[in-house]
Motif scaffolding. Structure first.
Motif, PDB file in Angstrom:
ATOM      1  N   SER A 441       0.836  -1.193   0.000  1.00  0.00           N
ATOM      2  CA  SER A 441       0.000   0.000   0.000  1.00  0.00           C
ATOM      3  C   SER A 441       0.874   1.248   0.000  1.00  0.00           C
ATOM      4  CB  SER A 441      -0.915  -0.015   1.232  1.00  0.00           C
ATOM      5  OG  SER A 441      -1.679   1.166   1.295  1.00  0.00           O
ATOM      6  N   MET A 442       1.953   1.190   0.780  1.00  0.00           N
ATOM      7  CA  MET A 442       2.800   2.379   0.876  1.00  0.00           C
ATOM      8  C   MET A 442       3.691   2.535  -0.351  1.00  0.00           C
ATOM      9  SD  MET A 442       3.587   2.607   4.958  1.00  0.00           S
ATOM     10  CE  MET A 442       4.150   4.296   4.889  1.00  0.00           C
ATOM     11  N   GLN A 443       4.168   1.428  -0.888  1.00  0.00           N
ATOM     12  CA  GLN A 443       5.053   1.513  -2.055  1.00  0.00           C
ATOM     13  C   GLN A 443       4.305   1.941  -3.316  1.00  0.00           C
ATOM     14  OE1 GLN A 443       6.796  -2.331  -2.782  1.00  0.00           O
ATOM     15  NE2 GLN A 443       8.516  -1.970  -1.398  1.00  0.00           N
ATOM     16  N   ALA A 444       3.116   1.375  -3.513  1.00  0.00           N
ATOM     17  CA  ALA A 444       2.552   1.378  -4.859  1.00  0.00           C
ATOM     18  C   ALA A 444       1.419   2.361  -5.080  1.00  0.00           C
ATOM     19  CB  ALA A 444       2.074  -0.035  -5.203  1.00  0.00           C
ATOM     20  N   THR A 445       0.803   2.862  -4.016  1.00  0.00           N
ATOM     21  CA  THR A 445      -0.318   3.767  -4.250  1.00  0.00           C
ATOM     22  C   THR A 445       0.162   5.214  -4.205  1.00  0.00           C
ATOM     23  OG1 THR A 445      -0.973   3.871  -1.928  1.00  0.00           O
ATOM     24  CG2 THR A 445      -1.906   2.094  -3.241  1.00  0.00           C
ATOM     25  N   THR A 446      -0.723   6.125  -4.569  1.00  0.00           N
ATOM     26  CA  THR A 446      -0.296   7.512  -4.775  1.00  0.00           C
ATOM     27  C   THR A 446       0.035   8.204  -3.455  1.00  0.00           C
ATOM     28  OG1 THR A 446      -2.546   8.347  -4.644  1.00  0.00           O
ATOM     29  CG2 THR A 446      -1.734   7.712  -6.825  1.00  0.00           C
ATOM     30  N   LYS A 447       0.768   9.289  -3.568  1.00  0.00           N
ATOM     31  CA  LYS A 447       1.230  10.084  -2.422  1.00  0.00           C
ATOM     32  C   LYS A 447       0.887  11.558  -2.649  1.00  0.00           C
ATOM     33  CE  LYS A 447       3.460   6.492  -0.927  1.00  0.00           C
ATOM     34  NZ  LYS A 447       2.264   5.695  -1.313  1.00  0.00           N
ATOM     35  N   ARG A 448       1.055  12.352  -1.588  1.00  0.00           N
ATOM     36  CA  ARG A 448       1.016  13.803  -1.774  1.00  0.00           C
ATOM     37  C   ARG A 448       2.279  14.234  -2.517  1.00  0.00           C
ATOM     38  NH1 ARG A 448      -1.751  17.777   0.215  1.00  0.00           N
ATOM     39  NH2 ARG A 448      -2.528  16.793   2.117  1.00  0.00           N
ATOM     40  N   HIS A 449       2.130  15.166  -3.476  1.00  0.00           N
ATOM     41  CA  HIS A 449       3.263  15.639  -4.259  1.00  0.00           C
ATOM     42  C   HIS A 449       4.330  16.325  -3.404  1.00  0.00           C
ATOM     43  CE1 HIS A 449       0.507  15.160  -7.622  1.00  0.00           C
ATOM     44  NE2 HIS A 449       1.473  15.435  -8.466  1.00  0.00           N
ATOM     45  N   PRO A 450       5.568  15.896  -3.509  1.00  0.00           N
ATOM     46  CA  PRO A 450       6.652  16.732  -2.966  1.00  0.00           C
ATOM     47  C   PRO A 450       6.680  18.057  -3.724  1.00  0.00           C
ATOM     48  CG  PRO A 450       7.444  14.515  -3.435  1.00  0.00           C
ATOM     49  CD  PRO A 450       6.086  14.637  -4.072  1.00  0.00           C
ATOM     50  N   SER A 451       7.032  19.114  -3.017  1.00  0.00           N
ATOM     51  CA  SER A 451       7.005  20.428  -3.662  1.00  0.00           C
ATOM     52  C   SER A 451       8.305  21.172  -3.419  1.00  0.00           C
ATOM     53  CB  SER A 451       5.844  21.256  -3.091  1.00  0.00           C
ATOM     54  OG  SER A 451       6.058  21.495  -1.703  1.00  0.00           O
ATOM     55  N   ASP A 452       8.600  22.043  -4.343  1.00  0.00           N
ATOM     56  CA  ASP A 452       9.755  22.936  -4.225  1.00  0.00           C
ATOM     57  C   ASP A 452       9.253  24.284  -4.739  1.00  0.00           C
ATOM     58  OD1 ASP A 452      12.103  24.337  -4.362  1.00  0.00           O
ATOM     59  OD2 ASP A 452      13.230  22.750  -5.371  1.00  0.00           O
ATOM     60  N   MET A 453       9.102  25.244  -3.838  1.00  0.00           N
ATOM     61  CA  MET A 453       8.381  26.476  -4.185  1.00  0.00           C
ATOM     62  C   MET A 453       9.226  27.706  -3.906  1.00  0.00           C
ATOM     63  SD  MET A 453       4.825  25.245  -2.318  1.00  0.00           S
ATOM     64  CE  MET A 453       5.722  24.738  -0.866  1.00  0.00           C
ATOM     65  N   PHE A 470       4.808  33.160  -7.563  1.00  0.00           N
ATOM     66  CA  PHE A 470       4.901  31.804  -7.019  1.00  0.00           C
ATOM     67  C   PHE A 470       5.365  30.891  -8.141  1.00  0.00           C
ATOM     68  CE2 PHE A 470       3.274  27.551  -6.506  1.00  0.00           C
ATOM     69  CZ  PHE A 470       3.339  27.271  -5.155  1.00  0.00           C
ATOM     70  N   GLU A 471       6.454  30.193  -7.902  1.00  0.00           N
ATOM     71  CA  GLU A 471       6.952  29.227  -8.888  1.00  0.00           C
ATOM     72  C   GLU A 471       7.092  27.897  -8.165  1.00  0.00           C
ATOM     73  OE1 GLU A 471       7.978  28.349 -12.729  1.00  0.00           O
ATOM     74  OE2 GLU A 471       7.645  30.431 -12.082  1.00  0.00           O
ATOM     75  N   GLY A 472       6.232  26.954  -8.488  1.00  0.00           N
ATOM     76  CA  GLY A 472       6.242  25.681  -7.764  1.00  0.00           C
ATOM     77  C   GLY A 472       6.563  24.510  -8.681  1.00  0.00           C
ATOM     78  N   THR A 473       7.483  23.675  -8.234  1.00  0.00           N
ATOM     79  CA  THR A 473       7.785  22.447  -8.965  1.00  0.00           C
ATOM     80  C   THR A 473       7.283  21.282  -8.123  1.00  0.00           C
ATOM     81  OG1 THR A 473       9.748  23.470  -9.881  1.00  0.00           O
ATOM     82  CG2 THR A 473       9.627  21.080  -9.984  1.00  0.00           C
ATOM     83  N   PHE A 474       6.456  20.446  -8.727  1.00  0.00           N
ATOM     84  CA  PHE A 474       5.837  19.342  -7.998  1.00  0.00           C
ATOM     85  C   PHE A 474       6.277  18.007  -8.600  1.00  0.00           C
ATOM     86  CE2 PHE A 474       3.469  23.011  -6.902  1.00  0.00           C
ATOM     87  CZ  PHE A 474       2.977  22.787  -5.610  1.00  0.00           C
TER      88      PHE A 474
END
Lengths: 929, 297
Positions: A441-453, A470-474
């Motif tokens: 479940s933890m490996q294969a399902t989706t996550k919250r996007h890491p962000s760099d803002m 605002f310049e965000g890379t997700f």
């Protein structure tokens, strides 16, 4: 020595049982699979979540860590047995219901069993004792506070006494704190979740997954593998997909294979599945599965994925750019250049795991040329349509029957387990079940996007906003999932609920060799709020303004344009939220000063700080149609049936939608018989996401109630009716003048039964009015926004970097609280997830793939929460109601970060704010000074 | 020890495995030893349980805590909860504090103190307080019995000197003077169910005046195996618990034996810094406890 298949006898729930089993088998498995004790839930198989808690000779233990042989001759009690025999359990159940202490209900058996053990020893425990007793049971929905209250109430503490505020017998349902309509089943442990619904004869499917972040692979002799393993029926791989080996969410971004084809793009990606008899599959060792891997260099971050020589994950995405979204108005650069004060900062957040306590599970079966998939999901019709394409059959040939859902928070919007079992059941023509392990479940399902803002914000000399960029890379991971939604939502929301004349925001999603990032409560908005609200504190301090008053000064108001140019005439509620906090904010400020003066005198390392943050969130899909349809009918026998297709993940939509329907029709909630969700019998009420069920499905339900009322009026012959009374085969209708007439539902001459079995039936839809955004992101993306402001008081240990939360005050504009008890539940749960995001949660692929390395808040980590329900009605909302589900999380993390800085000077811009980071930031602050 | 066939399975005698039978079983071949199961099962990572497993939770001889001529004997079958509930002298307060912070109630009810040592995790909650108590392990095999000090037992990350045919039968804590005091501090990123970032355990034996006559300080989760700090202990010897500034005795070189790592729970530098703060606080706490006792509270 523990030997194989030994007879095991013990007392289960006061009855002697005997079963033949492997002595070393986990007690949890024996209880569920051999003794049918489905009230014992399995969340982790590692003692990390406590969902499987049972009493062995009166002591609470995790059944997943107990060998079957270890209960020989002992007394084992599970929830269902305690309910029948233990008065403490019965009073706990009642208190849990009254307080709203269960949401999805997957942790409820573990909570009730643990709390029973406590009350058996200490009938009137202290709060600390309650926390100590329940510290081993994780809950991801409730935020624990109502659980503490419920146990204290059951323990007889008058201060925690809480009576049921509403009654299901009342004709006025809106605004009433009904206890959840599906609550009784959850309290008794009989609500059937994804792993509780398969027939006994179902085959078991397990998935073969990549151990590498990026690799090419070749499958070997599968025929030989099947032949070598008795009881294995078949191995499935990409070649076996009858239809298209692709699924996804957003048209144009359907890029994820069910089974990888020669190349895996993230650790945990499926390459094959094995189907066989349950006993064989449980013991099957995948070490000899015929697959040859060739590991490849992996791109783990957007920075790595965007270098010149980076490999491209998907042919259509140059530079691994999935897509980007932009919103701009005015001239942001000029605004910043002319600013009186300008602040800038770079902020980053990591993957966040949803960590619902129920891993993905379900079963599928084929009947003729149709297939049914039962299990946990947030999006029945989307599942249906995607599975039809994978199976190469008509959508009508696929039926999705959602089970109870043990938490979703966005990740169960995507297909996960469903394609494997649907294809297997289709090809093998036999029922096939699956339950993900926690690791899967933890490996294969989706996550919250890491962000760099990277964010810059300026104000003029009066403190008013004059420019913002605002310049965000997700990091969207290996596949698109809901990435495009995040890229579109973030630029709209990164302004916060404030008035900006000059604004430019851009968010881009970048493919990497990591788990797909998808939907998680807020779709990128919580990340953006961290950057914006942190910088707001800096601006207020630089302007020497109170941080709350600074936000009020800039708060968006009615008749003012949002950054997309949308103007609301009467429903902007942020001002009311901030004003709602003002008195407590000022008191807390004084209290913190006194605390810190005393701390200095007494040489205490603790410092107190207060923090505040706002949030807003557009309800429903961004500029896209997202209708809900609700059907209702009355049978000849007088039964009133609501076909309710909105999936309740624990937040309470089933209750709220029924309240809205019953209220509009003019009957009591108890008069409504609920059906669904089930694509076979309920019309499409859309997905449970985007805080849309109260708003969109609630509107459809209300319209259905009104339409049915009109239909009854028409049948009665009255122009206007004031009363509807349902009884057996009869409706008594009262007119505005107090006259009464009876509609005889058994009158076959007057009323025909339609194909659905109803003598009266209505079906109503609602789709929020929105408009498409132009190339500058201008338009009306949502019909409704909801608003929120939260403040937190906390203490920082300036020697150890520890953060001790004292309390929250949360003001939320929900337009109209259809059910205040459920509103509070959402606020508490959102804050708990915000605490996790701020202080402890970090999913690192290959490293934190379990619930002891990936930490979520326990019952000891969530402080008291005071909720202030603000009601600024929205003309589009049912009875004025706005969505709430995602708003509750958005202000929490930035409020905590702002309070940490207020307390200690520590500026944290890379989450989570673990003790080591806080302490390092304190040192940086001291150096700067 | 006479050879007997080990009783197997869930027959009528299943609740009463004899120690000698268990040792005979171990002598006849390797088996995974199962006690509380709280390390064995998570370690399986969803694989089926190995056969054979030797379930020592059924050995009556390993149960209970008793005072013997060698000191306090904590049977290897003793759970954390049983330890917490046992009536023990004040010098066990630190160990009890560690017990209450081990995992959750569910874990404390099942897991054994001895199992925590055998698992030999660098972050094992039981190791620092038992190091500070000068504990030893009583080990038995069909070949005989031996006593080994805790530092001589755990040698590296997840490694002990226990032989495949041996079983830990008890933890032995030497008897302390009645006024001996102990404290324990655990640092983690959340409440409950948390693997320690760092741990500190202190045992102090003062004379009746308050002068330190014996002191043992152990640090956990900051090296492959939890470490005593002998140089710091030496520096503290003979200081007065109340009149001297104990924290001032701490010098950075006292921590040189620690080898913390950077991991998801915290950086190495953070761990070292945190340990220093924890030492100061623990010493102050010990001094306060002494003063309280002295005042007769």
């Amino acid at each position: 020595m523990v030997s194989k298949q030994t007879p095991l006898s013990f007392t289960l729930n006061s009855k002697p049982v005997a079963v033949g089993t492997d002595a070393g088998k986990r007690l949890s498995t024996v209880l569920r699979e051999q003794l049918g004790q489905l009230d014992v839930k399995i969340g982790c198989n590692a003692g990390d979540c406590g969902a499987c808690t049972v009493l062995v000779n009166g002591l609470a233990v995790c059944a997943c860590l107990t060998a079957a042989s270890q209960v020989f001759g002992k007394q084992v009690d599970t929830l269902s047995g305690l309910v029948a025999s233990e008065s403490h359990t019965v009073s706990l159940q009642a208190a849990f219901l009254r307080h709203g202490a269960a949401q999805c209900g997957i942790c409820t058996p573990g909570m009730l069993v643990s709390a029973t053990a406590l009350l058996q020893e200490q009938p009137a425990p202290s709060e600390q004792a309650v926390k100590d007793a329940l510290g081993g049971v994780l809950c991801r929905c409730t935020g624990y506070r109502k659980i503490i209250d419920a146990v204290m109430d059951a323990g007889g503490h008058q201060a925690y006494r809480h009576d049921t505020a509403g009654t299901v017998s009342s004709r006025q349902s809106v605004g009433v704190s009904l206890t959840r309509l599906d609550g009784a089943d959850k309290m008794n442990g009989v609500d059937a979740f994804g792993d509780d619904v398969a027939p006994a004869n179902a085959k078991v499917l397990r998935v073969v997954r990549s151990p590498f972040h990026h690799a090419t692979f070749e499958l070997g002799d599968i025929v030989d593998f099947v032949a070598r393993h008795d009881g294995v029926d078949r191995v499935l791989c990409a070649d076996d997909i009858p239809g298209q080996n692709r699924f996804g969410i957003i048209p144009g971004f359907i890029d994820q294979p069910v089974f990888a084809e020669g190349r895996v793009r993230f650790r945990g990606e499926a390459v094959a599945a094995v189907v066989g008899n349950a006993d064989v599959m449980e013991a099957l060792d995948f070490d000899d599965f015929p697959v040859r891997w060739t590991e490849q260099a992996a791109l783990m971050t957007p920075a790595e994925a965007q270098t010149m020589d980076a490999v491209q994950l998907h042919a259509q995405s140059d530079n691994n750019l999935m897509c980007c979204g932009t919103v701009q108005c005015g001239d942001a650069d000029a605004g910043l250049e002319n600013a009186y004060v300008k602040v800038s900062g770079r902020f980053s957040t990591g993957f966040i795991e949803h960590a619902y306590i129920e891993p993905e599970a379900g079963f599928a079966q084929r009947t003729g040329n149709t297939v049914e998939v039962h299990g946990c999901t947030q999006a029945a019709y989307m599942d249906r349509d995607s599975l039809a394409l994978i199976l190469g059959i008509d959508a009508e040939a696929v039926r999705i029957v959602p089970s109870a859902v043990g938490g979703g928070f966005g990740s169960k919007l995507d297909l996960s387990f469903q394609p494997f079992i649907a294809v297997a059941a289709w090809l093998l023509n036999t029922p096939v079940r699956i339950a993900y392990t926690r690791r899967e479940s933890m490996q294969a399902t989706t996550k919250r996007h890491p962000s760099d803002m990277q964010v810059s914000i300026g104000v003029d000399n009066t403190g008013r906003l004059c420019g913002c960029t605002f310049e965000g890379t997700f990091n969207t991971g290996a596949y698109a999932s809901w990435g495009p939604t995040v890229a579109n939502r973030v630029p709209i929301h990164a302004s916060g609920p404030y008035l900006h004349a000059h604004y430019r925001a851009r968010a881009s999603g970048i493919y990497t060799h990591t788990a797909p990032a998808g939907a998680f409560r807020g779709f990128g908005v919580p990340q953006a709020a961290i950057a914006q609200e942190s910088l707001f504190d800096e601006l207020a301090m630089r302007m020497k303004m109170d941080r709350l008053e600074f936000r009020l000064l800039n708060a968006l108001d009615n008749h003012q344009a949002t950054v997309t140019g949308q103007v609301f005439e009467q429903s902007v509620g942020i001002r009311a939220c901030l004003e709602g906090l003002r008195a407590q904010w000022r008191a807390a400020d004084k209290d913190a000063d006194a605390f810190n003066r005393q701390a200095i005198v007494s040489h205490s390392p603790w410092r107190r700080g207060i923090g505040i943050a706002s949030g807003w969130y557009g309800c429903g899909n961004t500029s896209l149609s997202n209708p809900s349809t609700i059907k209702a009918g009355i049978r000849r026998d007088g039964t009133l049936v609501l076909h309710q297709g909105a999936i309740d993940l624990g937040q309470g939509s089933t209750t709220v939608i029924t309240q809205l329907f019953a209220d509009a029709l003019g009957v009591a909630a108890k008069d409504v018989t609920l059906l669904g969700a089930d694509t076979g019998i309920t019309p499409d009420a859309g997905k449970t996401s985007a805080s849309r069920q109260t708003f969109v499905s609630g509107n459809a339900a209300r319209l259905a109630g009104l339409a049915l009322r009109q239909e009854i009026a028409r049948q009665s012959g009255y122009k206007e009716i004031v009363g509807i009374d349902l009884s057996a085969s009869n409706i008594t209708v009262t007119s505005a003048t107090g006259e009464r007439r009876s509609i005889d539902l058994a009158d076959q001459a007057a009323l025909n039964i339609n194909d659905d079995g109803y003598v009266l039936m209505v079906e109503e839809s609602y789709d929020p009015p929105t408009s498409t955004l132009d190339e500058n992101g201008q338009g009306e993306p949502y019909a409704i926004f909801g608003y929120a402001a939260q403040m937190v008081v906390l203490d920082v240990d300036t020697q150890l970097g520890l953060v001790r939360l004292d309390h929250f005050v949360a003001a939320h504009d929900v337009g109209r609280a259809i059910n205040p008890l459920l509103v509070e539940g959402q606020i508490h749960g959102g804050i708990a997830q915000g605490i996790g995001m701020a202080l402890m949660e970090a999913f690192i692929p290959g490293r934190t793939e379990n619930l002891h390395d990936y930490l979520i808040p326990t019952i000891g980590d969530v402080p008291p929460i005071e909720t202030i329900i603000v009601e600024v009605p929205d003309p589009h909302g049912p009875c004025g109601a706005k969505g709430l589900g995602e708003h509750v999380l958005i202000p929490t993390a930035p409020a905590i970060l702002n309070a940490i800085r207020d307390a200690s000077g520590a500026v944290i811009r890379n989450l989570p704010a673990t003790p080591d980071k806080v302490l390092a930031a304190i040192h940086r602050d001291v150096e700067t000074e | 020890m006479k050879k007997r066939k080990a009783r197997t399975g869930c027959d009528e005698n299943v609740n009463t495995l004899l120690l000698e039978d268990a040792l005979a079983t171990l002598a006849s071949g390797e088996a995974v030893v199962l006690a509380g199961g709280t390390d064995v099962y998570p370690g399986l990572q969803d694989r089926p349980a190995p056969a054979p497993m030797l379930d020592i939770s059924r050995i009556a001889e390993l149960k209970g805590i008793e005072k013997t001529s060698d000191g306090w004997k904590i049977g290897a079958g003793t759970s954390w909860t049983e330890l917490i509930r046992a009536d023990l002298p004040a010098v066990f307060d630190g160990l009890k504090c560690a017990a209450r912070q081990t995992g959750s109630v569910q874990i404390q009810n099942a897991a054994t103190v001895a199992g925590n040592l055998c698992n030999a995790s660098p972050a094992a909650d039981g190791v620092p307080p038992l190091l500070a108590l000068n504990a030893s392990l009583s080990i038995a095999s069909a070949r005989g019995t031996r006593l080994v000090s805790l530092p001589g037992f755990i040698t590296a990350v997840r490694q002990t000197t226990l032989k495949p045919d041996e079983l830990v039968t008890a933890i032995v804590v030497p008897e302390h003077e009645l006024n001996a005091l102990s404290v324990f501090h655990k640092l983690g990123s959340r409440s409950y169910l948390v693997i320690s970032v760092a741990m500190l355990a202190v045992t102090v034996v003062p004379d009746c005046d308050g002068r330190i006559r014996d002191v043992r300080i152990a640090v956990g989760a900051c090296s492959p195996v939890a470490q005593r700090l002998p140089e710091l202990e030496a520096a503290l010897y003979d200081l007065h618990l109340v009149e001297d500034d104990l924290s001032a005795a701490l010098q950075p070189e006292h921590l040189q034996c620690l080898k913390p790592i950077d991991d998801v729970r915290g950086s190495a530098a953070y761990r070292l810094e945190a340990v220093q703060a924890m030492i100061s606080r623990s010493l102050r706490e010990v001094a306060e406890k002494f003063a309280e006792v002295k005042r007769g509270i």
